[in-house]
Design an enzyme around this catalytic site. Sequence first.
Site, PDB file in Angstrom:
ATOM      1  N   GLU A 247      -7.696  -5.010   4.576  1.00 51.07           N
ATOM      2  CA  GLU A 247      -6.336  -4.672   4.129  1.00 51.07           C
ATOM      3  C   GLU A 247      -6.072  -3.256   4.612  1.00 51.07           C
ATOM      4  OE1 GLU A 247      -4.218  -6.620   2.632  1.00 51.07           O
ATOM      5  OE2 GLU A 247      -5.527  -8.321   2.223  1.00 51.07           O
ATOM      6  N   CYS A 281       0.737   1.781   0.897  1.00 52.13           N
ATOM      7  CA  CYS A 281       0.604   1.107   2.201  1.00 52.13           C
ATOM      8  C   CYS A 281       1.850   0.305   2.556  1.00 52.13           C
ATOM      9  CB  CYS A 281      -0.613   0.194   2.186  1.00 52.13           C
ATOM     10  SG  CYS A 281      -0.563  -1.007   0.855  1.00 52.13           S
TER      11      CYS A 281
HETATM   12  P1  NAD Z   1     -10.099   5.287   4.300  1.00 52.03           P
HETATM   13  O1  NAD Z   1     -10.179   4.229   5.341  1.00 52.03           O
HETATM   14  O2  NAD Z   1     -10.309   6.707   4.698  1.00 52.03           O
HETATM   15  O3  NAD Z   1     -11.186   5.010   3.141  1.00 52.03           O
HETATM   16  C1  NAD Z   1     -11.319   3.758   2.522  1.00 52.03           C
HETATM   17  C2  NAD Z   1     -12.746   3.597   2.010  1.00 52.03           C
HETATM   18  O4  NAD Z   1     -13.646   3.664   3.110  1.00 52.03           O
HETATM   19  C3  NAD Z   1     -13.182   4.646   1.000  1.00 52.03           C
HETATM   20  O5  NAD Z   1     -13.871   4.005  -0.047  1.00 52.03           O
HETATM   21  C4  NAD Z   1     -14.091   5.556   1.806  1.00 52.03           C
HETATM   22  O6  NAD Z   1     -15.133   6.095   1.026  1.00 52.03           O
HETATM   23  C5  NAD Z   1     -14.648   4.637   2.867  1.00 52.03           C
HETATM   24  N1  NAD Z   1     -14.903   5.325   4.128  1.00 52.03           N
HETATM   25  C6  NAD Z   1     -14.223   6.393   4.644  1.00 52.03           C
HETATM   26  N2  NAD Z   1     -14.734   6.741   5.837  1.00 52.03           N
HETATM   27  C7  NAD Z   1     -15.756   5.894   6.083  1.00 52.03           C
HETATM   28  C8  NAD Z   1     -16.690   5.741   7.152  1.00 52.03           C
HETATM   29  N3  NAD Z   1     -16.670   6.572   8.202  1.00 52.03           N
HETATM   30  N4  NAD Z   1     -17.613   4.754   7.083  1.00 52.03           N
HETATM   31  C9  NAD Z   1     -17.646   3.925   6.032  1.00 52.03           C
HETATM   32  N5  NAD Z   1     -16.785   4.032   4.981  1.00 52.03           N
HETATM   33  C10 NAD Z   1     -15.866   4.992   5.003  1.00 52.03           C
HETATM   34  O7  NAD Z   1      -8.693   5.071   3.585  1.00 52.03           O
HETATM   35  P2  NAD Z   1      -8.019   5.966   2.465  1.00 52.03           P
HETATM   36  O8  NAD Z   1      -7.661   7.289   3.045  1.00 52.03           O
HETATM   37  O9  NAD Z   1      -8.823   5.928   1.225  1.00 52.03           O
HETATM   38  O10 NAD Z   1      -6.681   5.122   2.182  1.00 52.03           O
HETATM   39  C11 NAD Z   1      -5.525   5.262   2.944  1.00 52.03           C
HETATM   40  C12 NAD Z   1      -5.401   4.139   3.937  1.00 52.03           C
HETATM   41  O11 NAD Z   1      -5.544   2.893   3.302  1.00 52.03           O
HETATM   42  C13 NAD Z   1      -4.013   4.098   4.562  1.00 52.03           C
HETATM   43  O12 NAD Z   1      -4.127   3.789   5.929  1.00 52.03           O
HETATM   44  C14 NAD Z   1      -3.321   2.963   3.829  1.00 52.03           C
HETATM   45  O13 NAD Z   1      -2.265   2.350   4.513  1.00 52.03           O
HETATM   46  C15 NAD Z   1      -4.462   2.036   3.629  1.00 52.03           C
HETATM   47  N6  NAD Z   1      -4.179   1.136   2.532  1.00 52.03           N
HETATM   48  C16 NAD Z   1      -3.957  -0.169   2.784  1.00 52.03           C
HETATM   49  C17 NAD Z   1      -3.649  -1.014   1.738  1.00 52.03           C
HETATM   50  C18 NAD Z   1      -3.403  -2.475   1.940  1.00 52.03           C
HETATM   51  O14 NAD Z   1      -3.404  -3.180   0.956  1.00 52.03           O
HETATM   52  N7  NAD Z   1      -3.193  -2.951   3.143  1.00 52.03           N
HETATM   53  C19 NAD Z   1      -3.561  -0.512   0.446  1.00 52.03           C
HETATM   54  C20 NAD Z   1      -3.786   0.830   0.240  1.00 52.03           C
HETATM   55  C21 NAD Z   1      -4.103   1.659   1.275  1.00 52.03           C
END
Ligand code: NAD
Length: 506
Positions: A247, A281
């Site tokens: 997602e 999002c």
């Molecule tokens: P992110 O991708 O930075 O982090 C998400 C998760 O991944 C966190 O739990 C984090 O600890 C982990 N993570 C971060 N870097 C990592 C790595 N290098 N290796 C492994 N795991 C890692 O996202 P965010 O900043 O927490 O959230 C914002 C993003 O999420 C935006 O792009 C937003 O659009 C998206 N989002 C999508 C939805 C949806 O339902 N489609 C909903 C909410 C947010």
Amino acid sequence: MIVCRSKTRLTEATNAFKDNSVPQNRDTGKMDSKAAGMNPYVGLVSSLRDAWLAGKMRTVEQRVSQLEALGRFLDDKKQPILDAVASDMRKPPFEAELSEIILVRNEVNHVLNNLSSWMKDEFVDKNLVTQLDTAFIRKEPYGVVLIIGPWNYPLHLILIPLVGAIAAGNCVLIKPSEISSSTETLVAEVLPTYLDRDCFAVVTGGPEETSQLLENKFDYIFFTGSPRVGKIVMAAAAKHLTPLTLELGGKNPCYVADECDLQNVANRLVWGRCFNAGQTCLAPDYVLCSMEMQEKLLPALRRAITDFFGPNPQESPDFARIISDREFQRIRALLGSGRVAIGGQTDERERYVAPTVLVDVQPSEPAMQEEIFGPILPIVTVGNVDEAIAFINSRERPLAVYVFTSNNKLVHRVLERTSSGGFGGNDAMMQMMLVSLPFGGIGNSGLGLYHGKFSFDTFSHHRACLLRNMGLEAMNALRYPPYTERKMGLVLSTSRIKRSGSCTLL
Ligand code: NAD
């Protein structure tokens, strides 16, 4: 339920295993692997798999009891939840209650109302050869599921997948975002007291811990976050051929036609853009409209912002703050794209960014190159709807496309000629309120679906089952060697699917 703390808190977690009389193999697995310099989560994952193999989540009673416990967590801990998300990003209580509690509670209740019928075997049509047999689809749990969440709806985005994973009978390891640290603490310390500790666990930590977790073999991975990290998660899943849902985010375009109910459009755009200070999002990311509409829209947007948040939105209790200094700096830099027509004020100390509208933005500028994820709405002018459709189709496929117009045909034209995870006619974000609609992206905005029955299906393997009758061997013998033309003719006549409506003239 077990809480596994990352790095510095690993010893504490190990003690928690002991204190709770966790079966020895869990403890040993973890301790041994740690001592041997191996992956620290091996023991935890294998203990969850043991619980799953023992059939602990198979029965409807166990699934219902865990869903009810999750419901109790939401009811009992309403205030701590509101406090946690307020501490993380000053999420207004109204928005927090709606998004983090009510929507999750609705999902729990919807699943509880339907679970026993969803779990039933689905009997399917048969052909002549299988007339005496039983053919059905069994919805089976995958096994051990990993749910990784982001920070913007830090509870909603781990609990709604969790509801689906429980409904389908899986054991689950939850990894909340480390960025929304107050909610992370609540999830790690309080949620475990409600769920069966043999079947559910929470691991805290950031990229390093998540990377270590992902080295383990899970049976399903459900990830919500950025496309960048989504690619990392998908690559890790590929190593074990683990199925997954992604997602992700992206830029959701909103086409505003010249004929529309102007003030209502402005209200809905401002609500969508400013809910959770734009850190959503599904939020409208940018507006496409004609130059004339831009001129009309600006005063309507200004009025909506003032109506919602007063003359100084910084003083409004109904407007959230940006989650972190890093995000604040990133969003503030976007104010340099185009020209600020409304808002534009910032306060670094509070991580406040005012509701802002940008005009004269070029498609090549930063505000049009990355997901905004803040309370800034750029307007890009286009000549007509065809130009808007071409603009949308020249970019990555978004999580949602929105169109605002009083012309119903135009709504359908944009719907038919664009592609996105979801679609909204004359509103933004509201499509996700219905448990009857699937939620998910396409292409760069994600892979897979959830919410309601779609979650149950996502977390269930659909096992094709055919229980044969030992009779009718003469008919079965048609498929055995030695093969002959005559046998082929008979096989065809008993199993061929004819094109319906086709007519053979003899
Ligand atoms: P992110 O991708 O930075 O982090 C998400 C998760 O991944 C966190 O739990 C984090 O600890 C982990 N993570 C971060 N870097 C990592 C790595 N290098 N290796 C492994 N795991 C890692 O996202 P965010 O900043 O927490 O959230 C914002 C993003 O999420 C935006 O792009 C937003 O659009 C998206 N989002 C999508 C939805 C949806 O339902 N489609 C909903 C909410 C947010």
